[in-house]
Design a protein around this motif. Structure first.
Motif, short mmCIF file in Angstrom:
data_model
loop_
_atom_site.label_atom_id
_atom_site.label_comp_id
_atom_site.label_asym_id
_atom_site.label_seq_id
_atom_site.Cartn_x
_atom_site.Cartn_y
_atom_site.Cartn_z
N GLN A 1 48.63 -16.49 40.44
CA GLN A 1 48.93 -16.26 41.73
C GLN A 1 49.31 -17.79 42.30
N ARG A 2 48.85 -18.68 41.63
CA ARG A 2 49.00 -20.18 42.23
C ARG A 2 50.39 -20.44 41.95
N LEU A 3 51.26 -20.01 41.00
CA LEU A 3 52.41 -20.24 41.14
C LEU A 3 53.41 -19.89 42.50
N PHE A 4 52.90 -19.09 42.94
CA PHE A 4 53.56 -18.64 44.27
C PHE A 4 52.97 -19.34 45.42
N PHE A 5 51.73 -19.78 45.14
CA PHE A 5 50.78 -20.76 46.25
C PHE A 5 51.29 -22.25 46.38
N SER B 1 45.22 -24.35 30.70
CA SER B 1 46.25 -23.20 30.92
C SER B 1 47.54 -23.09 30.42
N LYS B 2 48.25 -22.26 29.65
CA LYS B 2 49.34 -22.23 29.41
C LYS B 2 50.39 -22.13 30.67
N VAL B 3 49.93 -21.24 31.48
CA VAL B 3 50.47 -20.81 32.72
C VAL B 3 50.87 -22.20 33.69
N ASN B 4 49.91 -23.17 33.40
CA ASN B 4 50.08 -24.32 34.22
C ASN B 4 51.11 -25.17 33.75
#
Length: 380
Positions: free
Chosen positions: A69-73, A93-96
């Motif tokens: 969700q933070r990717l869009f934030f 995190s990998k997403v980070n």
């Protein structure tokens, strides 16, 4: 110099937030204007917000709790909050790795520091892909240990000039042997001088392996009934911990103190600190325990970087519970807690010195941005 620090849930018992709180409490926040972007502490869990505001953090902003969700934030956040000199991004995190690209585009003028706090094997293809993204987007890399840096950023990151270890340093003014605090906590919970007290401080979650810790303690207590266990913390695994204590019949000898803010007093009460974690980056609690002169028994999944005093021994999780119990008995019989701060300071774990090193890094990345120290006005 304007700095945005991106952390995690603003709890008092989370490792990353305790590191951030310790660091910001020792930095010169008149010269380095640090804003914090974090997630709210879960309901019922004490927050570190007040302590950070007392330390001098003027702006604390809130973001979604989910990494995806933070990717869009982030784009919207940076449209409203601009002109940072440095973004200091704490990650597990990998997403980070993708978030670094979003932040780079949303805040192109800032130097991006990524700071690893985890080792979470096994290494997977998705992590290897994340290494490439992290190294493409970030300007500088920090790890709470070499192992944490290698796991999140790649095997050879520590050979690069733009990597450094940022120790999970602690305040020697708080974490030191204290006989009065030891006596107070033990009396409060009915622990006699003749009892042996094992302890744990941290989150009740999969990483900390509390159910396994209770099996270890059951073997310790079976071999020597004078052992008691004091757990300090809380988290999502509490119902499972409660059930395990009941199943093992340990309700009379296991004490749950909940989340506490006077951790040094509890550390001093222990005769042994137990940390049989499934995985770690470099746990600040291991340094805190050593600061208080407490023997420590940890799993080999805990990186050895933080073992600098001779007080820490490691065992694999494959070792028998009887082996854990025998080792616990042997290392806990070391008498009165003695200060090991000479060794901790030499290894870089003193908080004020660590804060000065971080300030020096910020100055090197953005020369001149912090400006001269502000002049003090005469009191009227």
């Amino acid at each position: 110099m304007r700095i945005l620090m991106i952390g995690s849930a603003l709890t008092v018992n989370g490792g990353i937030q305790r590191y951030i709180q310790n660091l910001l409490g020792s930095m010169d926040l008149a010269r380095y204007e640090v804003d914090l972007l974090a997630t709210h502490a879960p309901q019922g869990v004490p927050s570190g917000e007040d302590a950070l505001r007392v330390a001098g953090v003027k702006h604390i902003y809130w973001m979604p709790g989910n990494d995806k969700q933070r990717l869009f934030f982030y784009p919207g956040f940076f449209r409203q909050h601009k002109n940072y000199d440095i973004v200091h991004f704490h990650t597990t995190s990998k997403v980070n790795a993708l978030a670094c690209g979003v932040i780079r585009h949303a805040c192109p003028g800032a130097k991006l520091i990524v700071h690893s706090h985890i080792v979470y094997p096994p290494m997977t293809l998705s992590w290897q892909i994340a290494h490439r993204f992290y190294q493409h987007w970030a300007d500088y890399f920090l790890g709470c240990s070499v192992a944490a840096g290698r796991f999140v950023f790649g095997d050879h990151i520590d050979e690069k000039p733009n990597f450094a270890v940022a120790c999970n340093a602690v305040d020697k003014g708080r974490f030191h042997p204290d006989a009065a605090a030891r006596a107070d906590i033990r009396a409060r919970y009915g622990v006699a001088d003749t009892d042996k007290l094992a302890g744990f401080v941290g989150r009740y979650n999969h990483q900390k392996n509390l159910l396994y810790l209770l099996d270890i303690f059951a073997a310790m207590h079976a071999a020597a009934p004078s052992w008691k266990l004091l757990l300090v913390g809380g988290g999502e695994d509490k119902p499972a911990v409660d059930g395990k204590i009941a199943a093992l019949g340990l309700g009379d000898v296991v004490i749950q103190a909940g989340v506490q803010d006077n951790v040094p007093a509890y550390m001093n009460a222990f005769d042994l600190f137990l940390l049989p974690s499934e995985f770690e980056g470099s746990p600040v609690t291991l340094v805190e325990a050593q600061g208080c002169g407490v023997p420590c028994l940890a799993s080999t999944n805990v990186p050895a970087d933080g073992s600098v005093t001779g007080l820490v021994e490691f065992l694999p999780l494959s070792a028998s519970f009887e082996t854990w119990a025998d080792t616990a008995r042997r290392i806990a019989d070391c008498g009165v807690h003695q200060s090991r701060w000479d060794k901790l300071e030499a290894a870089g774990y003193e908080l004020c010195a660590a804060a000065r090193r971080m300030e020096a890094l910020y100055d090197a990345l953005v020369p001149g941005a912090s400006g001269p120290a502000p002049k003090k006005e005469n009191a009227s």
